[in-house]
Design a protein around this motif. Structure first.
Motif, mmCIF file in Angstrom:
data_model
loop_
_atom_site.group_PDB
_atom_site.id
_atom_site.type_symbol
_atom_site.label_atom_id
_atom_site.label_comp_id
_atom_site.label_asym_id
_atom_site.label_seq_id
_atom_site.Cartn_x
_atom_site.Cartn_y
_atom_site.Cartn_z
ATOM 1 N N LEU A 292 0.827 -1.197 0.000
ATOM 2 C CA LEU A 292 0.000 0.000 0.000
ATOM 3 C C LEU A 292 0.868 1.257 0.000
ATOM 4 O O LEU A 292 0.526 2.262 -0.628
ATOM 5 N N GLU A 293 2.005 1.194 0.697
ATOM 6 C CA GLU A 293 2.923 2.341 0.706
ATOM 7 C C GLU A 293 3.551 2.553 -0.672
ATOM 8 O O GLU A 293 3.758 3.693 -1.102
ATOM 9 N N ILE A 294 3.869 1.457 -1.357
ATOM 10 C CA ILE A 294 4.416 1.585 -2.709
ATOM 11 C C ILE A 294 3.394 2.260 -3.614
ATOM 12 O O ILE A 294 3.711 3.167 -4.384
ATOM 13 N N PHE A 295 2.143 1.841 -3.495
ATOM 14 C CA PHE A 295 1.070 2.432 -4.296
ATOM 15 C C PHE A 295 0.817 3.884 -3.888
ATOM 16 O O PHE A 295 0.711 4.787 -4.721
ATOM 17 N N GLY A 296 0.739 4.134 -2.591
ATOM 18 C CA GLY A 296 0.318 5.434 -2.091
ATOM 19 C C GLY A 296 1.342 6.536 -2.276
ATOM 20 O O GLY A 296 0.974 7.708 -2.398
ATOM 21 N N ARG A 297 2.618 6.185 -2.313
ATOM 22 C CA ARG A 297 3.649 7.209 -2.453
ATOM 23 C C ARG A 297 3.878 7.612 -3.906
ATOM 24 O O ARG A 297 4.424 8.675 -4.179
#
Length: 385
Positions: A292-297
């Motif tokens: 989710l962090e990879i997607f969100g950033r």
């Protein structure tokens, strides 16, 4: 006529290096013989010695080199006898799917010499990165030779052949650093400090050096970093954010290549920022990140192989920057040594005591900037003892 020359060879995993007489064959089609002037002692050579790259011993070590072309085979274009060259391990083929897309810097079919150099008993040698330049002469594919100006210190510009190019290219080519951006570099060895030099050359205004060794941080600040972080005492993620308005850096370069440092780089970048991995991990390393962090950033996660360089484009350009005083390649040359000193240089490098030890192989006349070794009667006379 084949040549007998002195060279540095490692015959077994983690064995001491030895100076041996080796045989250099006449160049075949598409090949060139190069008289070596200088060669940097790179971590990759140590990896070969330790068996970390393969077990195709004996290895002819050395690859970060300058030299003078003294013989060429049939069908060679682009270089002539007498040319001063930097050797590279990306001789592009011009016809693979990457080259066909107009991206030769990612060539999937790079060339090396077809013939083998050997020990005197006929044992074939495996040249490091297809070069093998801890030697008085070496045999390479002609495309591994990039012609450069003669009026420069070969010991300095030769470092573009590997480590310095990897760092500079990680910033300029892979990270695409632009004017006014912020850059953080984790790991301040030779490649990391080269990345700092690349960020400075590209116009970054905030350049943050991160290392667990305060001496390396201090050196990085002398060579272009605007800020330094001792990550053995300070959380580097928070420190990088504090230096970039609380957001994180536009580009974070991991010049170490460990899961811990890559995770730090990932979390220390701004939204839509870029992470560049140029440090080389070992085969056993694994990385876990929240998807989710990879997607969100947003942004991008990139790996940089040889600084995504195209030698024919990048080497002459960076030599010009050096001549203009914008790129201090001299600062990377910590010491000048002989072929006999390489084992000791490996220890200094492992202990972090040098940016680069550079072997001066040729005679003083050739190293001065204009001399050629081609007219020497005995090639062994070129060895600095």
């Amino acid at each position: 006529m084949a040549h007998k020359v002195k060279a540095v060879v490692v015959k077994a995993k983690n064995a001491p290096v030895e100076i041996e007489t080796i045989i250099i064959p006449d160049p075949g089609p598409g090949e060139a013989v190069v008289d070596i002037l200088t060669c940097g002692v790179c971590h990759t050579d140590l990896h070969y010695k330790l068996g970390g790259i393969g077990d195709d011993f004996p290895y002819l070590l050395g690859h970060e080199a300058t030299g003078i072309v003294t013989e060429i085979g049939e069908n060679v274009t682009g270089i002539t006898i007498g040319d001063r060259v930097i050797l590279n391990w990306r001789a592009v083929c011009g016809s693979c799917r990457s080259c066909a897309k107009g991206k030769p810097q990612y060539c999937f079919n790079t060339a090396n010499a077809t013939q083998k150099m050997t020990l005197e008993d006929g044992t074939p040698l495996s040249p490091a990165l297809g070069i093998g330049a801890f030697a008085e002469k070496t045999l390479v594919a002609a495309g591994q030779c990039t012609k450069v100006d003669e009026d420069v210190d070969p010991a300095a510009v030769g470092l573009l052949g590997c480590g310095v190019m990897a760092g500079i290219g990680a910033a300029i080519n892979t990270g695409e650093v632009t004017r006014g951006e912020s850059v953080a570099v984790i790991g301040c060895g030779g490649v990391g400090i080269a990345a700092i030099a690349g960020a400075q050359l590209a116009g970054a205004t905030t350049i943050i050096a991160v290392d667990i060794d305060p001496a390396k941080v201090a050196l990085a600040q002398k060579l272009g970093a605007t800020h330094g972080i001792n990550s053995s005492e300070t959380d580097p993620i928070e420190a990088i954010r504090n230096l970039t308005g609380g957001f994180g850096a536009d580009v974070v370069i991991d010049a170490v290549g460990r899961p811990e440092t890559y995770t730090q780089a990932f979390h220390a970048r701004d939204l839509a920022g870029r992470v560049v991995l140029v440090g080389v991990p070992t085969p056993d390393m694994k990385l876990e990140l929240p998807l989710l962090e990879i997607f969100g950033r947003g942004g991008s996660l990139k790996s940089s192989w040889y600084g995504d360089c195209l030698p024919s484009r990048d080497f002459p350009m960076l030599v010009d920057q050096y001549k203009l005083g914008r790129l201090d390649l001299d600062a990377f040359v910590t010491e000048r040594i002989t072929l006999n000193d390489i084992e000791d240089a490996f220890h200094k490098m492992h202990d972090g005591k040098v940016l680069r030890s550079v072997v001066e192989v040729a005679s003083a006349g050739a190293l001065s900037g204009t001399g050629s070794l081609a007219g020497q009667a005995d090639p062994k006379e070129s060895l600095v003892r």
